[in-house]
Design a protein around this motif. Structure first.
Motif, mmCIF file in Angstrom:
data_model
loop_
_atom_site.group_PDB
_atom_site.id
_atom_site.type_symbol
_atom_site.label_atom_id
_atom_site.label_comp_id
_atom_site.label_asym_id
_atom_site.label_seq_id
_atom_site.Cartn_x
_atom_site.Cartn_y
_atom_site.Cartn_z
ATOM 1 N N UNK A 218 0.689 -1.224 0.035
ATOM 2 C CA UNK A 218 0.027 0.196 0.082
ATOM 3 C C UNK A 218 0.864 1.469 0.122
ATOM 4 N N UNK A 219 1.900 1.427 0.747
ATOM 5 C CA UNK A 219 2.959 2.471 0.787
ATOM 6 C C UNK A 219 3.450 2.633 -0.746
ATOM 7 N N UNK A 220 4.002 1.552 -1.120
ATOM 8 C CA UNK A 220 4.433 1.584 -2.637
ATOM 9 C C UNK A 220 3.356 2.115 -3.501
ATOM 10 N N UNK A 221 2.043 1.823 -3.577
ATOM 11 C CA UNK A 221 1.299 2.163 -4.412
ATOM 12 C C UNK A 221 1.028 3.790 -4.103
ATOM 13 N N UNK A 222 0.851 4.253 -3.078
ATOM 14 C CA UNK A 222 0.734 5.806 -2.809
ATOM 15 C C UNK A 222 2.097 6.493 -3.216
ATOM 16 N N UNK A 223 3.145 5.689 -3.118
ATOM 17 C CA UNK A 223 4.518 6.201 -3.662
ATOM 18 C C UNK A 223 4.440 6.503 -4.958
ATOM 19 N N UNK A 224 4.023 5.545 -5.839
ATOM 20 C CA UNK A 224 4.185 5.259 -7.170
ATOM 21 C C UNK A 224 2.973 6.240 -7.909
ATOM 22 N N UNK A 225 1.572 6.335 -7.250
ATOM 23 C CA UNK A 225 0.628 6.981 -7.969
ATOM 24 C C UNK A 225 0.273 8.391 -7.338
ATOM 25 N N UNK A 226 0.753 8.474 -5.956
ATOM 26 C CA UNK A 226 0.353 9.597 -5.225
ATOM 27 C C UNK A 226 -1.137 9.997 -5.226
ATOM 28 N N UNK A 227 -1.894 8.926 -5.396
ATOM 29 C CA UNK A 227 -3.415 8.996 -5.355
ATOM 30 C C UNK A 227 -3.903 8.850 -3.785
ATOM 31 N N UNK B 103 -5.447 6.715 -11.985
ATOM 32 C CA UNK B 103 -7.045 6.289 -12.261
ATOM 33 C C UNK B 103 -7.083 4.905 -12.694
ATOM 34 N N UNK B 104 -6.367 4.388 -13.754
ATOM 35 C CA UNK B 104 -6.238 2.945 -13.839
ATOM 36 C C UNK B 104 -6.097 2.152 -12.788
ATOM 37 N N UNK B 105 -4.908 2.587 -11.913
ATOM 38 C CA UNK B 105 -4.811 1.728 -10.829
ATOM 39 C C UNK B 105 -6.016 1.439 -9.915
ATOM 40 N N UNK B 106 -6.714 2.620 -9.742
ATOM 41 C CA UNK B 106 -7.830 2.811 -8.869
ATOM 42 C C UNK B 106 -8.848 1.957 -9.276
ATOM 43 N N UNK B 107 -9.033 2.317 -10.600
ATOM 44 C CA UNK B 107 -10.322 1.604 -11.113
ATOM 45 C C UNK B 107 -10.196 0.091 -11.333
ATOM 46 N N UNK B 108 -8.962 -0.490 -11.530
ATOM 47 C CA UNK B 108 -8.671 -1.774 -11.427
ATOM 48 C C UNK B 108 -8.757 -2.469 -10.184
ATOM 49 N N UNK B 109 -8.419 -1.557 -9.201
ATOM 50 C CA UNK B 109 -8.606 -2.235 -7.902
ATOM 51 C C UNK B 109 -9.794 -2.281 -7.206
ATOM 52 N N UNK C 137 -1.276 11.724 -14.855
ATOM 53 C CA UNK C 137 -1.125 12.528 -13.892
ATOM 54 C C UNK C 137 0.026 13.260 -13.606
ATOM 55 N N UNK C 138 -0.182 14.508 -13.462
ATOM 56 C CA UNK C 138 1.425 15.202 -13.415
ATOM 57 C C UNK C 138 1.972 14.756 -12.528
ATOM 58 N N UNK C 139 3.412 14.702 -12.298
ATOM 59 C CA UNK C 139 3.895 14.168 -11.208
ATOM 60 C C UNK C 139 3.688 14.733 -9.830
ATOM 61 N N UNK C 140 3.682 14.166 -8.834
ATOM 62 C CA UNK C 140 3.408 14.769 -7.309
ATOM 63 C C UNK C 140 4.368 16.130 -7.324
ATOM 64 N N UNK C 141 3.933 17.136 -7.000
ATOM 65 C CA UNK C 141 4.796 18.246 -6.610
ATOM 66 C C UNK C 141 5.896 17.909 -5.613
ATOM 67 N N UNK C 142 7.095 18.508 -5.703
ATOM 68 C CA UNK C 142 8.127 18.191 -4.936
ATOM 69 C C UNK C 142 8.013 19.577 -4.171
ATOM 70 N N UNK C 143 8.671 19.397 -2.667
ATOM 71 C CA UNK C 143 8.742 20.443 -1.825
ATOM 72 C C UNK C 143 10.115 20.806 -1.485
ATOM 73 N N UNK C 144 10.228 21.884 -0.977
ATOM 74 C CA UNK C 144 11.623 22.389 -0.448
ATOM 75 C C UNK C 144 11.631 23.082 0.619
ATOM 76 N N UNK C 145 12.614 22.987 1.217
ATOM 77 C CA UNK C 145 12.404 23.667 2.554
ATOM 78 C C UNK C 145 13.914 23.701 3.516
ATOM 79 N N UNK C 146 13.761 24.692 4.535
ATOM 80 C CA UNK C 146 14.907 24.821 5.260
ATOM 81 C C UNK C 146 15.291 23.579 6.273
ATOM 82 N N UNK C 147 16.632 23.291 6.561
ATOM 83 C CA UNK C 147 16.906 22.140 7.358
ATOM 84 C C UNK C 147 16.570 22.428 8.781
#
Length: 833
Positions: free
Chosen positions: A99-108, A419-425, A498-508
């Protein structure tokens, strides 16, 4: 068999399991890190289904139990391609489940929670199977058959306690649990030995059952493969189904990925684990045949226990019971832990974050384990008695297999869309529930019989589109997986990526503070060590990975939103990074310019000081020259104008003339020495005996001392140095002349070795230096006794040019000391400032 003995044996075995787990947390850690422990932990795949259910299935359906073990064996062929990649991803992103992988891969945001919730529901029959096996075996050995009393409930509670103690000590579920792994490996050995022992004793006492089958034609089909299209289809389906289940069962992901300490362990597991499966299935068919021959009316799932009793060996039956308990408990504990992590990461963490109660996540994870065990017990009480062990396990296998299309396509096909992953599941889940889960409840009497027939003959749950001849599991598996795969592929092809999930940047600093609040100071320190040299975008990614391992990917993303900002798009990233680099270079250049400006300003001030000193020198020299020159001229005029002066008077004037001439000569020498220093004449270093040099200086000033009635004293140690002999001699003469000018009766010269330096000290018994003049005594032209004011100034410059120090000490009289290094470490011919 005495029920008290059974209970005592059961609880003693569970106690032994606790001790083994404690050993794994302590002295047994090296065992846990061996590839054999890793391979044996993979054998958590062989559950009570294997230990008891396989014999039952072989007794009723023959060799059709084999595909359950052929599937994992064939799946191991994919390990070089699949598992190594999965291990790499899991370590980089601290994945704890598919489930972690699916979230990481698809960001849905809905995909992870859906997979987690479905796996919990879909694996309840499998967990219930284990509880049923323990309860059924316990009742059989104590001589009862129905109803199944609640021995399963205390067992479930004890196993929940075990999983809580050894699986939830820390918040980070991606950390390894050595005690748990060692306990699982130990149980794998117990169940293998128990089944081999039962099979071996049966063959030794009863002989080979296969020749006896010839006399029982009803048993011949058990030895023959299934015929016809449906038979072949059932075999192939079971092979694929078991292979997918081996890859996607949460407990298999946990032991093979999360608990893996070394990727090299996969090499041993690739052949040792199939060997384990071969060994544990060897006794299955002989036991099934002897069970059919000797115990025709008994429950086939209990042949493993019934045959030892039939042979009159109660201890062997008890050992077989403990083997079944081993198979069940290992699965329940690891599966319960894996499901609790799924629940906490994808269902609980977002809710707790919303209610600002994330600090209680570990408590809720423990409660989740208890809840999963109780739900499994509830399912066992509701539907467990309506199904055989294998049938219950296969329903869960089909549920787990629904993750395969989205996960495998997500790993190897970039065209898969969220969308395809969610529909299939979703499609696979709905069809699994319609074809397998609801009919199971209907057969148990908890749902109306209507659910077995469906609203239309073409929509019958166990025969969609009028298909006949397939067993329910094969039918449900093929129907749900086909729809799942078709929807995943079809929707992915017809939806935009879907556009790639936005990347974040921040201060250490802000990211470290967030990690401290959520995970504690240890996580903060670890993050700081790793993020020191990382740019903001990568530091934010590292922080998200650390958080995701503990609170789940969705919650980690939400937490980061408060302390990060959106990173620039990929297309602009190079330009932004280039601009940032140029900005850093400009700042460095500006800083260098500022430092150069300061150095120039200081150099200018020094030049001004030197220029002023030069003017002052000229003025002072002129003044100093004027007095003796005037005196010399006056004396010479007197001598010239009065040739008849008395001899005594003439001698006095001549002595005065010589004195003023000597003064002129000394003044010229000091001016020349000052000029040489300013000109930067290089050092002439050579090995020098400093004591001999000091004695030479004393000899040179001795006539002057004798003339003035001053006693010269010395205390000289033998010291050798690599230095400029003439400059040291000049310093000594300057200090000695200065001391003789002010001394009343004696001057003392000392030489000693101190801290790898030569220490000179010149002491006189004169009036000393007035307090108001001490700060200026080494400044040029600061004369307090009528001299030129250059002697001490020159002494300081010469000492500093030799790498030493000179100072005026406190005390009676005047005491000047200076040091010289034994070797000159640097060369500054001019010395001084």
């Amino acid at each position: 068999m005495n029920p008290l003995l059974l209970l005592l044996s059961l609880f003693l075995y569970l106690g032994l399991l606790f001790l083994v787990a404690l050993l794994g947390e302590g002295r047994g850690r090296l065992w846990v890190q061996s590839p054999w422990a890793y391979t044996l932990s993979l054998a958590v795949y062989a559950t009570a289904w294997t230990f008891m259910g396989s014999v039952g299935r072989a007794a009723t359906e023959g060799a059709s139990f084999l595909p359950i073990y052929l599937g994992p064996t064939l799946a191991l062929l994919l390990w070089p391609f699949l598992h190594a990649k999965l291990l790499s991803l899991a370590r980089a992103h601290r994945l704890t489940s598919w489930a972690d992988f699916l979230y990481l891969r698809f960001g849905h945001g809905f995909l992870g929670p859906l997979a987690a919730a479905f796996l919990v529901v879909g694996l309840l029959p499998y967990l219930a199977l284990q509880l049923k096996a323990i309860a059924q075996a316990f009742l059989f050995l104590r001589g009862e058959e129905e109803p199944l009393t609640d021995i399963a409930l205390p067992t479930a509670l004890l196993l929940a306690l075990f999983a809580i103690l050894f699986g939830t000590r820390r918040l980070d579920p991606s950390e390894r649990h050595q005690g748990l792994v060692l306990a699982v490996a130990f149980e794998s050995l117990v169940k293998l030995l128990a089944l081999l022992l039962v099979g071996g004793v049966a063959l030794w006492r009863l002989g080979n059952p296969f020749p006896r089958v010839q006399d029982h034609p009803e048993l011949l089909p058990l030895l023959l493969p299934q015929e016809g299209l449906t038979g072949y289809l059932a075999w192939a389906s079971l092979v694929v189904l078991s292979g997918l289940a081996f890859l996607f069962l949460p407990r298999q992901f946990h032991v093979s990925v999360v608990e893996n300490t070394d990727p090299q362990h996969l090499r041993l597991a690739a052949w040792a684990f199939p060997l384990y499966l071969l060994l544990i299935t060897l006794p299955v068919l002989p036991l099934a045949l002897w069970g059919r021959l000797l115990l025709p009316g008994a429950n086939p799932d209990l042949y493993v226990l019934a045959l030892p009793l039939e042979l009159g060996s109660a201890p062997l039956a008890l050992f077989a019971f403990l083997g079944g308990v081993s198979a069940a408990t290992a699965m329940v504990v690891v599966e319960g832990l894996a499901l609790s992590i799924l629940i906490s990461n994808h269902l609980l963490s977002p809710l707790l974050l919303r209610f600002r109660a994330l600090g209680s996540l570990l408590l809720w994870r423990r409660i989740s384990i208890l809840a999963v065990m109780l739900l499994a017990y509830l399912y066992f009480r509701l539907a467990g008695e309506a199904y055989a062990l294998v049938a219950m396990g296969l329903i869960s296998f089909v549920a787990v297999a629904q993750l395969a299309p989205a996960a495998l396509l997500g790993l190897f096909w970039k065209g898969t869309t969220p969308q395809g992953a969610l529909a299939g599941l979703l499609g696979g889940i709905l069809l699994w529930a319609y074809t397998l889960f609801l009919p199971a409840l209907a057969r148990s009497g908890w749902l109306p019989p209507f659910f077995l027939e469906g609203p239309h003959p073409l929509l019958r749950p166990e025969g969609l589109l009028g298909i006949r001849g397939l067993d329910p599991v094969t039918h449900g598996f093929l129907a749900s997986l086909t729809l799942n795969l078709a929807l995943t592929l079809g929707v992915s092809l017809f939806t935009r990526r879907k556009a790639l999930p936005e990347e974040r940047t921040g201060e250490v600093e802000e990211l470290a503070a967030l990690l401290r609040r959520v995970l504690g100071p240890e996580a903060e320190e670890g993050f700081r060590r790793q993020a020191q040299a990382l740019p903001g975008r990568e530091a934010a990614g590292l922080a998200e990975t650390l958080l995701a391992g503990s609170v789940g990917p969705a919650t980690a993303k939400l937490l980061l939103l408060s302390v990060t900002r959106e990173a620039p798009p990929e297309a602009l990233r190079e330009e932004v990074e280039e601009a940032a680099r140029e900005s850093r270079e400009l700042r460095a250049y500006a800083q260098a310019l500022e430092e150069a400006r300061k150095e120039l300003a200081e150099a200018y001030e020094r030049l001004k000081a030197l220029d002023q000193a030069k003017d002052e020198l000229l003025a002072a020299v002129s003044h100093e020259l004027k007095t003796p020159l005037t005196a010399v001229r006056a004396l010479a005029e007197i001598l010239e104008a009065h040739p008849d002066l008395p001899e005594g008077e003439r001698g006095r004037f001549t002595a005065l003339l010589a004195k003023e001439t000597a003064r002129l000569s000394r003044l010229v020498e000091e001016v020349l020495a000052y000029t040489r220093l300013q000109a930067g004449v290089p050092l002439a270093r050579s090995p020098t005996d400093l004591r001999a040099l000091a004695e030479e200086a004393l000899a040179l000033v001795e006539p002057l001392a004798r003339e003035r009635g001053i006693t010269m004293e010395s205390h000289l140690a033998g010291v050798q140095a690599l230095t400029d002999r003439d400059r040291v001699l000049q310093v000594l003469l300057n200090l000695l002349h200065n001391a003789l000018r002010h001394a009343r009766s004696r001057v003392r010269l000392e030489l000693a070795l101190k801290d790898r330096e030569a220490l000179f000290r010149v002491v006189d018994d004169g009036p000393g230096v007035p307090p108001q003049a001490r700060a200026l005594v080494f400044e040029p032209f600061q004369s307090f006794s009528g001299g030129t004011g250059l002697g001490l100034f020159l002494a300081r410059r010469l000492v500093e040019s030799l790498g030493g120090r000179i100072w005026l000490e406190e005390g009676e009289g005047a005491s000047f000391a200076f040091t010289l290094p034994l070797e000159v470490a640097h060369e500054d011919p001019g010395g001084g400032r």
